[in-house]
Write a protein that holds these residues in place. Structure first.
Motif, short mmCIF file in Angstrom:
data_model
loop_
_atom_site.label_atom_id
_atom_site.label_comp_id
_atom_site.label_asym_id
_atom_site.label_seq_id
_atom_site.Cartn_x
_atom_site.Cartn_y
_atom_site.Cartn_z
N LYS A 8 4.10 -6.67 3.32
CA LYS A 8 4.49 -6.38 1.94
C LYS A 8 3.29 -5.83 1.16
O LYS A 8 2.15 -6.19 1.42
CB LYS A 8 4.97 -7.67 1.23
N THR A 9 3.59 -4.99 0.17
CA THR A 9 2.54 -4.45 -0.69
C THR A 9 2.13 -5.51 -1.71
O THR A 9 2.83 -6.51 -1.90
CB THR A 9 3.02 -3.20 -1.44
N ILE A 10 1.04 -5.25 -2.42
CA ILE A 10 0.56 -6.21 -3.42
C ILE A 10 1.61 -6.42 -4.52
O ILE A 10 1.82 -7.53 -4.99
CB ILE A 10 -0.81 -5.77 -4.00
N GLY A 11 2.31 -5.36 -4.91
CA GLY A 11 3.36 -5.49 -5.93
C GLY A 11 4.52 -6.33 -5.45
O GLY A 11 5.07 -7.15 -6.21
N GLU A 12 4.90 -6.15 -4.20
CA GLU A 12 6.00 -6.94 -3.64
C GLU A 12 5.62 -8.41 -3.55
O GLU A 12 6.44 -9.29 -3.83
CB GLU A 12 6.38 -6.40 -2.25
N LYS A 43 -6.05 -12.59 3.76
CA LYS A 43 -6.66 -11.41 4.38
C LYS A 43 -5.62 -10.30 4.54
O LYS A 43 -5.03 -10.15 5.61
CB LYS A 43 -7.23 -11.77 5.75
N PRO A 44 -5.38 -9.54 3.49
CA PRO A 44 -4.42 -8.44 3.65
C PRO A 44 -5.00 -7.36 4.55
O PRO A 44 -6.22 -7.18 4.62
CB PRO A 44 -4.24 -7.93 2.22
N TYR A 54 0.34 -7.37 3.04
CA TYR A 54 0.27 -8.80 3.28
C TYR A 54 1.30 -9.25 4.32
O TYR A 54 2.46 -8.85 4.26
CB TYR A 54 0.51 -9.58 1.98
N SER A 55 0.86 -10.13 5.23
CA SER A 55 1.75 -10.72 6.23
C SER A 55 2.48 -11.91 5.61
O SER A 55 2.13 -12.38 4.53
CB SER A 55 0.93 -11.18 7.43
#
Length: 119
Positions: A8-12, A43-44, A54-55
């Motif tokens: 996922k992105t930081i916004g998600e 740790k993205p 991000y996991s």
């Protein structure tokens, strides 16, 4: 829509964990980046022009951090201790320090009570 296991992105991530400003509706990505500096476990993966992805493991960890900091009132130092101590459940771990937000909230409540009592 992405699958559950997809990065996922930081916004998600902000949407998933609820890091949204209630007044403006903007995502608090700066908070997540700040936590990355203090919690090395987040740790993205930096993919495609340095974007963070991000996991699920990262997202679960961010949820724990948010619960400790925003809901339980832990300091960063106290939340690190709670997360490192694997034998004690996070919910029952106590910290000797009090967060600034919690202290301000208590002071405001005391002022309100004094106004009420003094009438």
């Amino acid at each position: 829509m992405k699958s559950k296991g997809a990065f996922k992105t930081i916004g998600e991530v902000c949407e998933i964990v609820g890091l949204i400003d209630p007044e403006t509706g903007k995502k608090k990505t700066h908070v997540l980046r700040f936590w990355e500096k203090h919690f090395k476990e987040i740790k993205p993966s930096l993919i495609y022009k340095g974007r963070r992805y991000y996991s699920e493991k990262n997202i679960d960890y961010v949820k724990k951090i948010k619960k400790l900091l925003k809901e339980e009132g832990y300091t960063i130092k106290g939340s690190k201790k709670a997360l490192l101590n694997k034998n004690i459940p996070v919910d029952t771990y106590s910290d000797d320090t009090i967060s600034t937000d919690k202290l301000i909230n208590l002071k405001n409540k005391i002022k309100e009570l004094k106004k009420y009592l003094n009438g």
